[in-house]
Design a protein around this motif. Structure first.
Motif, PDB file in Angstrom:
ATOM      1  N   VAL A  78       0.860  -1.178   0.000  1.00 44.11           N
ATOM      2  CA  VAL A  78       0.000   0.000   0.000  1.00 44.11           C
ATOM      3  C   VAL A  78       0.894   1.225   0.000  1.00 44.11           C
ATOM      4  O   VAL A  78       1.799   1.357   0.829  1.00 44.11           O
ATOM      5  CB  VAL A  78      -0.920   0.002   1.251  1.00 44.11           C
ATOM      6  CG1 VAL A  78      -1.780   1.247   1.277  1.00 44.11           C
ATOM      7  CG2 VAL A  78      -1.770  -1.238   1.264  1.00 44.11           C
ATOM      8  N   ARG A  79       0.656   2.138  -0.931  1.00 40.75           N
ATOM      9  CA  ARG A  79       1.451   3.361  -0.970  1.00 40.75           C
ATOM     10  C   ARG A  79       0.612   4.481  -1.533  1.00 40.75           C
ATOM     11  O   ARG A  79      -0.470   4.274  -2.053  1.00 40.75           O
ATOM     12  CB  ARG A  79       2.703   3.151  -1.799  1.00 40.75           C
ATOM     13  CG  ARG A  79       2.418   2.666  -3.189  1.00 40.75           C
ATOM     14  CD  ARG A  79       3.688   2.395  -3.913  1.00 40.75           C
ATOM     15  NE  ARG A  79       3.337   1.512  -5.039  1.00 40.75           N
ATOM     16  CZ  ARG A  79       4.193   1.173  -5.954  1.00 40.75           C
ATOM     17  NH1 ARG A  79       5.440   1.601  -5.888  1.00 40.75           N
ATOM     18  NH2 ARG A  79       3.828   0.414  -6.941  1.00 40.75           N
ATOM     19  N   LYS A  80       1.172   5.687  -1.469  1.00 40.64           N
ATOM     20  CA  LYS A  80       0.471   6.868  -1.958  1.00 40.64           C
ATOM     21  C   LYS A  80       0.494   6.876  -3.467  1.00 40.64           C
ATOM     22  O   LYS A  80       1.443   6.415  -4.096  1.00 40.64           O
ATOM     23  CB  LYS A  80       1.139   8.137  -1.434  1.00 40.64           C
ATOM     24  CG  LYS A  80       1.017   8.314   0.047  1.00 40.64           C
ATOM     25  CD  LYS A  80       1.657   9.623   0.425  1.00 40.64           C
ATOM     26  CE  LYS A  80       1.630   9.815   1.941  1.00 40.64           C
ATOM     27  NZ  LYS A  80       2.309  11.054   2.327  1.00 40.64           N
ATOM     28  N   GLU A  81      -0.550   7.460  -4.027  1.00 43.28           N
ATOM     29  CA  GLU A  81      -0.560   7.613  -5.477  1.00 43.28           C
ATOM     30  C   GLU A  81       0.331   8.793  -5.874  1.00 43.28           C
ATOM     31  O   GLU A  81       0.388   9.782  -5.162  1.00 43.28           O
ATOM     32  CB  GLU A  81      -1.993   7.849  -5.974  1.00 43.28           C
ATOM     33  CG  GLU A  81      -2.860   6.607  -5.840  1.00 43.28           C
ATOM     34  CD  GLU A  81      -4.197   6.810  -6.517  1.00 43.28           C
ATOM     35  OE1 GLU A  81      -4.284   7.596  -7.479  1.00 43.28           O
ATOM     36  OE2 GLU A  81      -5.147   6.154  -6.093  1.00 43.28           O
ATOM     37  N   PRO A  82       0.965   8.679  -7.025  1.00 44.66           N
ATOM     38  CA  PRO A  82       1.861   9.777  -7.437  1.00 44.66           C
ATOM     39  C   PRO A  82       1.111  11.013  -7.880  1.00 44.66           C
ATOM     40  O   PRO A  82       0.049  11.090  -8.228  1.00 44.66           O
ATOM     41  CB  PRO A  82       2.676   9.194  -8.569  1.00 44.66           C
ATOM     42  CG  PRO A  82       1.984   7.970  -9.006  1.00 44.66           C
ATOM     43  CD  PRO A  82       1.070   7.575  -7.923  1.00 44.66           C
TER      44      PRO A  82
END
Length: 113
Positions: free
Chosen positions: A109-113
């Motif tokens: 899970v990570r932030k969207e660019p």
């Protein structure tokens, strides 16, 4: 307290009898005298002077209800603790295989660019 009530009721009863037997008095006047001078004030007095006793009885009843509720809850906790200890003695008693660790198919899970 009841001595005052009895004495005043006697006085007003005698007032009502005097009213009823008087040549100028009536039975209706005697009844009104007895009710307005006797029963009504004594009813109010008994109600006011009986308030502490009523409050004490209400508090005692609430305390006994609370004690019964606490005892019931304590018994339920003891029964639940017995059931939990029996359940914890046999872990994974469902007959299914334990879950395995998830593979790399799950994306991080990570932030969207």
């Amino acid at each position: 307290m009841y001595l005052i009530v009895i004495a005043w009721t006697y006085v007003t009863l005698m007032m009502a009898v005097a009213e009823a037997t008087s040549p100028q008095g009536t039975v209706l006047g005697a009844i009104i005298t007895f009710v307005l001078y006797g029963l009504l004030p004594m009813g109010i007095l008994v109600y006011i002077l009986g308030t502490p006793s009523r409050k004490r009885k209400i508090k005692e009843r609430e305390a006994s209800e609370q004690a019964a509720y606490d005892a019931e809850q304590a018994a339920a906790r003891v029964a639940d603790a017995g059931a939990e200890s029996a359940a914890s003695a046999a872990p994974d008693a469902g007959g299914k295989a334990p879950a395995a660790a998830e593979g790399s198919a799950v994306a991080a899970v990570r932030k969207e660019p």
